[in-house]
Design a protein around this motif. Structure first.
Motif, PDB file in Angstrom:
ATOM      1  N   GLY A  25       0.830  -1.129   0.026  1.00  0.00           N
ATOM      2  CA  GLY A  25       0.098  -0.019   0.104  1.00  0.00           C
ATOM      3  C   GLY A  25       0.701   1.252   0.018  1.00  0.00           C
ATOM      4  N   HIS A  28       1.889   3.115  -4.823  1.00  0.00           N
ATOM      5  CA  HIS A  28       0.448   2.926  -5.392  1.00  0.00           C
ATOM      6  C   HIS A  28       0.949   2.799  -6.848  1.00  0.00           C
ATOM      7  CE1 HIS A  28      -1.708   4.069  -1.843  1.00  0.00           C
ATOM      8  NE2 HIS A  28      -1.086   4.918  -1.561  1.00  0.00           N
ATOM      9  N   ASP A  29      -0.242   2.355  -7.568  1.00  0.00           N
ATOM     10  CA  ASP A  29      -0.124   1.939  -8.948  1.00  0.00           C
ATOM     11  C   ASP A  29       0.094   3.377  -9.805  1.00  0.00           C
ATOM     12  OD1 ASP A  29      -0.779  -0.605  -8.315  1.00  0.00           O
ATOM     13  OD2 ASP A  29      -2.898  -0.386  -8.908  1.00  0.00           O
TER      14      ASP A  29
END
Length: 125
Positions: A25, A28-29
């Protein structure tokens, strides 16, 4: 101030990926995509507290810290706000969805400004 070294590092980097994967987490993408596209910079952080990794991008005259993992982040943040990554910035902004990282930001002397909420919008992608 503790001595901290920042080494710009190309993405992909196996050691950095392993470090970020141990803390789900944090990376992030959209930050991964910025790293792939060259819109963000990966740094290896070295200090007496141990190694770490930092991802930054620049927005006009603001340095944005997008993701960080590892030891020595408090001295690294202090060094950054003292100009270690360049003096051409008016502000340093940090993002985090993790309360532990927020505590590190506060220990490094950064001030809390706001909470941001986000929703994904189906935009045909």
């Amino acid at each position: 101030m503790e001595e901290v070294a920042f080494t710009p590092t190309a993405w992909p980097n196996t050691a950095a990926e392993d470090a970020f994967n141990r803390v789900p987490g944090v990376l992030h993408d959209y930050v991964l995509q910025e790293l792939r596209d060259g819109g963000a910079q990966l740094y290896r952080v070295s200090s007496s507290a141990g190694p770490g990794w930092l991802v930054t991008r620049v927005e006009e005259r603001e340095l944005v810290l997008c993701a960080a993992v590892g030891a020595g982040l408090v001295p690294a943040l202090r060094a950054i706000t003292a100009g270690a990554l360049g003096a051409g910035y008016d502000t340093v902004r940090c993002h985090s969805g993790d309360w532990r990282v927020e505590q590190l930001y506060q220990r490094a002397g950064l001030k809390f400004l706001e909470v941001v909420y986000c929703a994904r919008v189906n935009c045909g992608r």
